[in-house]
Design a protein around this motif. Structure first.
Motif, PDB file in Angstrom:
ATOM      1  N   PHE B 168       8.890  10.147  24.668  1.00 34.31           N
ATOM      2  CA  PHE B 168      10.012  10.161  25.620  1.00 34.31           C
ATOM      3  C   PHE B 168      10.873   8.928  25.369  1.00 34.31           C
ATOM      4  N   THR B 169      12.110   9.022  25.806  1.00 31.08           N
ATOM      5  CA  THR B 169      13.003   7.864  25.702  1.00 31.08           C
ATOM      6  C   THR B 169      12.846   7.003  26.953  1.00 31.08           C
ATOM      7  N   LEU B 170      13.314   5.772  26.875  1.00 28.77           N
ATOM      8  CA  LEU B 170      13.255   4.902  28.050  1.00 28.77           C
ATOM      9  C   LEU B 170      14.106   5.468  29.190  1.00 28.77           C
ATOM     10  N   ARG B 192      13.482  -4.077  30.325  1.00 31.49           N
ATOM     11  CA  ARG B 192      12.786  -5.351  30.176  1.00 31.49           C
ATOM     12  C   ARG B 192      11.387  -5.268  30.784  1.00 31.49           C
ATOM     13  N   GLN B 193      11.307  -4.730  32.004  1.00 30.61           N
ATOM     14  CA  GLN B 193      10.005  -4.652  32.678  1.00 30.61           C
ATOM     15  C   GLN B 193       9.024  -3.785  31.902  1.00 30.61           C
ATOM     16  N   VAL B 194       9.505  -2.640  31.425  1.00 30.25           N
ATOM     17  CA  VAL B 194       8.614  -1.721  30.717  1.00 30.25           C
ATOM     18  C   VAL B 194       8.157  -2.338  29.393  1.00 30.25           C
ATOM     19  N   GLU B 195       9.093  -2.979  28.700  1.00 28.76           N
ATOM     20  CA  GLU B 195       8.724  -3.576  27.409  1.00 28.76           C
ATOM     21  C   GLU B 195       7.720  -4.719  27.598  1.00 28.76           C
ATOM     22  N   ASN B 196       7.850  -5.446  28.703  1.00 31.07           N
ATOM     23  CA  ASN B 196       6.916  -6.545  28.965  1.00 31.07           C
ATOM     24  C   ASN B 196       5.546  -6.065  29.433  1.00 31.07           C
ATOM     25  N   SER B 197       5.467  -4.827  29.889  1.00 33.05           N
ATOM     26  CA  SER B 197       4.215  -4.353  30.496  1.00 33.05           C
ATOM     27  C   SER B 197       3.136  -4.059  29.466  1.00 33.05           C
ATOM     28  N   GLY B 198       3.543  -3.846  28.211  1.00 32.77           N
ATOM     29  CA  GLY B 198       2.543  -3.565  27.177  1.00 32.77           C
ATOM     30  C   GLY B 198       1.967  -2.166  27.250  1.00 32.77           C
ATOM     31  N   LEU B 216      12.196   7.058  20.647  1.00 28.43           N
ATOM     32  CA  LEU B 216      11.124   7.696  21.408  1.00 28.43           C
ATOM     33  C   LEU B 216       9.926   6.745  21.518  1.00 28.43           C
ATOM     34  N   TYR B 217       9.313   6.750  22.676  1.00 29.22           N
ATOM     35  CA  TYR B 217       8.130   5.931  22.938  1.00 29.22           C
ATOM     36  C   TYR B 217       6.966   6.838  23.303  1.00 29.22           C
ATOM     37  N   ARG B 218       5.765   6.290  23.178  1.00 26.54           N
ATOM     38  CA  ARG B 218       4.611   6.987  23.750  1.00 26.54           C
ATOM     39  C   ARG B 218       3.781   5.973  24.515  1.00 26.54           C
ATOM     40  N   TYR B 219       2.925   6.461  25.399  1.00 30.53           N
ATOM     41  CA  TYR B 219       2.087   5.559  26.185  1.00 30.53           C
ATOM     42  C   TYR B 219       0.946   5.036  25.331  1.00 30.53           C
ATOM     43  N   ASN B 220       0.582   3.798  25.585  1.00 29.62           N
ATOM     44  CA  ASN B 220      -0.584   3.189  24.961  1.00 29.62           C
ATOM     45  C   ASN B 220      -1.840   3.818  25.567  1.00 29.62           C
ATOM     46  N   GLN B 221      -2.577   4.580  24.750  1.00 29.02           N
ATOM     47  CA  GLN B 221      -3.733   5.309  25.275  1.00 29.02           C
ATOM     48  C   GLN B 221      -4.869   4.386  25.699  1.00 29.02           C
ATOM     49  N   ASP B 222      -4.788   3.110  25.301  1.00 29.05           N
ATOM     50  CA  ASP B 222      -5.844   2.171  25.709  1.00 29.05           C
ATOM     51  C   ASP B 222      -5.720   1.791  27.187  1.00 29.05           C
TER      52      ASP B 222
END
Lengths: 234, 234
Positions: B168-170, B192-198, B216-222
């Motif tokens: 998905f896009t931001l 900014r907040q999303v990019e900082n959240s890891g 496009l981004y994906r969620y970190n499955q960890d």
């Protein structure tokens, strides 16, 4: 645990309520504080002789929270100031007959605990959360889940207040957090975080004793103990 | 709603399960997205003709979550990827007979919603969360509580993922947050907040179309979708 086809066909699903109540206790001969909870020794099957959470059957004309308070008072004589629904446990094999347990959790302050201990309820004992005996049914899973919820919630609510007197020192508040989280916190960092949170109001009073006087604080009543959303207004 | 003494003495407490399922829908002719949920029109008393949450009775040999999934599939043909217990509702007067409802909540992505809509289940319709019809029983309170939980949870978990495709896009992620929170968010602050959240991992792919290409981004499955503590391992 065994179950025959005949038994479970005869018994419809029943609804029970149980409550996990957490308090704090200062360990004698040390400055450590730990989380404790009361358990009730079962006097009948199933699991006769084992320790279980205080609870009982939901009355036909009794709301869930009322049933939780009633069964808690009947078994432990405790009347905690804070009671919240935790989770409904309903796995088919959690009991020889089909029982869905609606579990509440609560916090008691030290003065509320002692009134129960003086009452010396039969078959009730307080245990350290990290040193529990074998528990009946799935009550160990329930306690583990309640502890997890407590640790999570202490981070984003002023729930620690449910374990403290109305006025307390920052050291006493820190001890509550340390007991719940199971680790030491840096006193200076803790003071800074709490002071920045806006949840505490300093009073003009001080705790005096063997240490140097420490200012007493109280919680800002404008901040909810723990937000419950629309259920608050019921 | 009336109830005679005789009626309630004859009927023991029964356990039901219901599910609040949230999805998102783009409003036609606007760039706004809103939270929607499916309701089922009741075909029998009590509350015949009114809209209610999908649900049904707990089976004798059925775990709670299994019952929630089954009744959801039977009434709406939905099979959401994320299902979590919300709360047990058991007030004495919430139904003419005594019913304790264990309520689950779930999120569905847009592709999961459409399969249900094509299936065209009889008596099922999707409603905008802010424009609900009159609901049967205490289902309005239940929906309000589920919405409150959703808004809270989106702040401290990656639960928004349950409403998005794998990539998905931001801007798409921000739209999910805006729909849930019911307010616009500043795009630069949000980024900014999303990019900082890891919690997000950028991919090499871009969404192209009428706008300039967006990564496009994906969620970190960890990172867990939403921490469930000890209940996770059941």
């Amino acid at each position: 645990m065994t179950r025959t086809e005949a038994e479970s066909a005869d018994t419809p699903t029943r609804v029970a309520v149980s409550t996990v109540i957490f308090g704090l206790r200062h360990l004698p001969g040390s400055d450590a504080t730990c989380v404790v909870l009361p358990l009730v020794r079962r006097t009948r099957d199933p699991h006769e002789g084992q320790w279980a959470l205080p609870g009982g059957w939901l009355g036909e004309r009794e709301n869930l929270e009322v049933a939780a308070s009633r069964t808690l008072a009947e078994t432990t004589a405790l009347a905690p100031s804070y009671l919240e629904q935790l989770y409904a446990f309903g796995d088919v094999d959690r009991s020889p007959t089909r029982v869905v347990s609606i579990v509440y959790w609560a916090l008691v302050r030290e003065d509320e605990m002692s009134s129960s201990q003086e009452g010396a309820q039969e078959n009730v004992a307080w245990f350290t959360a990290t040193e529990l005996p074998e528990l009946a049914f799935d009550h160990r899973l329930i306690v583990d889940y309640a502890l997890w919820r407590l640790r999570n919630k202490v981070g984003y609510s002023r729930i620690a207040h449910g374990l403290l007197a109305d006025e307390f020192t920052l050291a006493e508040l820190r001890e509550v957090y340390e007991a719940i989280l199971g680790r030491r916190l840096d006193p200076a960092n803790f003071r800074r975080q709490v002071e920045n949170s806006g949840t505490l109001i300093p009073t003009d009073r001080f705790r005096t004793g063997s240490h140097r006087p420490a200012r007493l604080y109280r919680y800002n009543q404008d901040v909810e103990l723990a937000e419950r959303g629309p259920l608050e207004v019921r």
